[in-house]
Design a protein around this motif. Structure first.
Motif, short mmCIF file in Angstrom:
data_model
loop_
_atom_site.label_atom_id
_atom_site.label_comp_id
_atom_site.label_asym_id
_atom_site.label_seq_id
_atom_site.Cartn_x
_atom_site.Cartn_y
_atom_site.Cartn_z
N ASN A 6 0.80 -1.23 0.00
CA ASN A 6 0.00 0.00 0.00
C ASN A 6 0.83 1.28 0.00
OD1 ASN A 6 -2.69 -1.12 0.09
ND2 ASN A 6 -2.25 -1.78 2.18
N GLU A 7 2.10 1.21 0.43
CA GLU A 7 2.84 2.44 0.66
C GLU A 7 4.05 2.65 -0.24
OE1 GLU A 7 3.82 2.91 4.77
OE2 GLU A 7 1.73 2.78 5.44
N LEU A 8 4.57 1.62 -0.88
CA LEU A 8 5.73 1.84 -1.74
C LEU A 8 5.33 2.60 -3.00
CD1 LEU A 8 7.83 -1.47 -1.59
CD2 LEU A 8 8.11 0.63 -0.29
N PRO A 9 6.25 3.37 -3.56
CA PRO A 9 5.95 4.18 -4.76
C PRO A 9 6.00 3.33 -6.03
CG PRO A 9 8.22 4.56 -4.10
CD PRO A 9 7.61 3.65 -3.05
N TRP A 10 5.00 2.51 -6.22
CA TRP A 10 4.99 1.56 -7.33
C TRP A 10 4.90 2.27 -8.67
CZ3 TRP A 10 6.63 -2.92 -5.92
CH2 TRP A 10 6.33 -3.42 -4.65
N GLU A 11 5.60 1.69 -9.65
CA GLU A 11 5.56 2.17 -11.02
C GLU A 11 5.36 0.98 -11.94
OE1 GLU A 11 9.35 3.95 -11.60
OE2 GLU A 11 8.85 5.79 -10.49
N ARG A 12 4.94 1.27 -13.17
CA ARG A 12 4.89 0.24 -14.20
C ARG A 12 5.62 0.78 -15.42
NH1 ARG A 12 -0.15 -2.89 -17.22
NH2 ARG A 12 1.07 -4.78 -17.72
N PRO A 13 6.95 0.70 -15.40
CA PRO A 13 7.73 1.29 -16.50
C PRO A 13 7.50 0.57 -17.81
CG PRO A 13 9.15 0.01 -15.06
CD PRO A 13 7.81 0.07 -14.39
N ARG A 14 7.87 1.24 -18.88
CA ARG A 14 7.78 0.66 -20.21
C ARG A 14 9.19 0.36 -20.71
NH1 ARG A 14 2.63 1.54 -22.29
NH2 ARG A 14 3.34 1.20 -24.43
N VAL A 15 9.34 -0.77 -21.37
CA VAL A 15 10.63 -1.15 -21.93
C VAL A 15 10.46 -1.39 -23.43
CG1 VAL A 15 11.49 -2.13 -19.79
CG2 VAL A 15 10.25 -3.59 -21.38
N ARG A 16 11.56 -1.22 -24.16
CA ARG A 16 11.52 -1.40 -25.61
C ARG A 16 11.90 -2.84 -25.96
NH1 ARG A 16 11.26 1.89 -29.87
NH2 ARG A 16 11.37 3.71 -28.49
N VAL A 17 11.03 -3.52 -26.69
CA VAL A 17 11.27 -4.88 -27.13
C VAL A 17 11.02 -4.93 -28.63
CG1 VAL A 17 10.62 -7.31 -26.89
CG2 VAL A 17 10.55 -5.80 -24.89
N PHE A 18 12.06 -5.29 -29.38
CA PHE A 18 11.95 -5.36 -30.84
C PHE A 18 11.38 -4.06 -31.42
CE2 PHE A 18 11.44 -9.92 -29.57
CZ PHE A 18 12.69 -10.33 -30.03
N GLY A 19 11.86 -2.93 -30.88
CA GLY A 19 11.50 -1.63 -31.42
C GLY A 19 10.18 -1.07 -30.95
N ARG A 20 9.46 -1.79 -30.07
CA ARG A 20 8.18 -1.29 -29.58
C ARG A 20 8.20 -1.18 -28.06
NH1 ARG A 20 3.22 -4.42 -32.26
NH2 ARG A 20 2.18 -2.62 -31.31
N GLN A 21 7.48 -0.20 -27.54
CA GLN A 21 7.40 0.02 -26.10
C GLN A 21 6.30 -0.86 -25.49
OE1 GLN A 21 9.15 2.02 -24.02
NE2 GLN A 21 10.44 3.05 -25.52
#
Length: 210
Positions: A45-60
């Motif tokens: 409930n308290e951690l600063p969660w993120e859902r980052p994007r990564v590039r795979v085969f030229g797409r995010q």
């Protein structure tokens, strides 16, 4: 007692699982006992969660889990093409950090937290061998919440060679040669309908301090 890169360990450690080529795993159960449930709910409930994007085969693509990096101020960690910088530790992790130090003799200065919301959230095959972890990286992997399978395979091969089930309040310690010779993953498990939180404690070398 300190644990060094020669794979020595205090006599109170559990019997290791031998993977070959000097790679060893140790599984500690019941690390925090009654305190584990409260820590699980607090961190979810308290951690600063993120859902980052990564590039795979030229797409995010968004990663299939929630994540955050916690570390001593200025300690940086690069993974999946992203750079994360520590800004200090939340109070909720103080007891766990001290407990892991007492159990293992290690002194991690950063932790990568991953929240797998259900069995559809995963982690692909990889090694924790980034340059800032140094040539002999010890990794302490602490687990809260739902039990999930932890799969291993030899680096360069496609068939998994071992699967461990990691449960609530389990700590898995991986010796440096695990990262040299093996890859690991958290496979999809559709039957799992509860969240699982993993805290992977690492020792970042001086190279990447800000």
């Amino acid at each position: 007692m300190s644990v060094n890169s020669s794979l020595a360990c205090p006599p109170t450690w559990p019997t290791p699982t031998e993977l070959g080529q000097g790679a060893r795993l140790w599984l500690f159960s019941g690390v925090l006992g009654d305190h584990a449930d409260a820590l699980f709910h607090t961190l979810c409930n308290e951690l600063p969660w993120e859902r980052p994007r990564v590039r795979v085969f030229g797409r995010q693509h968004p990663v299939p889990r929630l994540t955050c990096w916690l570390a001593d101020p200025g300690v940086r960690y690069r993974y999946s093409g992203l750079v994360h910088e520590g800004r200090g530790w939340p109070e909720a992790l103080t007891t766990l950090r001290r407990r892991l130090g007492a159990l293992t003799g290690r002194a991690p200065n950063g932790v990568l937290a991953n929240l797998y919301r259900d069995g559809d959230d995963t982690m692909g095959w990889h090694r924790d061998n980034e340059p800032e972890l140094g040539p002999m990286p010890w990794v302490l992997s602490y687990n809260l919440g739902a039990a999930r399978d932890f799969a291993l395979r030899r680096h360069g091969e496609h068939r998994q060679c071992r699967v461990l089930t990691l449960r609530h309040d389990d700590l898995l310690v991986m010796s440096p040669r695990v990262q040299h010779h093996f890859e690991h993953a958290l496979p999809r498990r559709r039957r799992v309908d509860a969240p699982r939180l993993n805290l992977t404690f690492r020792e970042i070398q001086g190279l990447d301090r800000g």
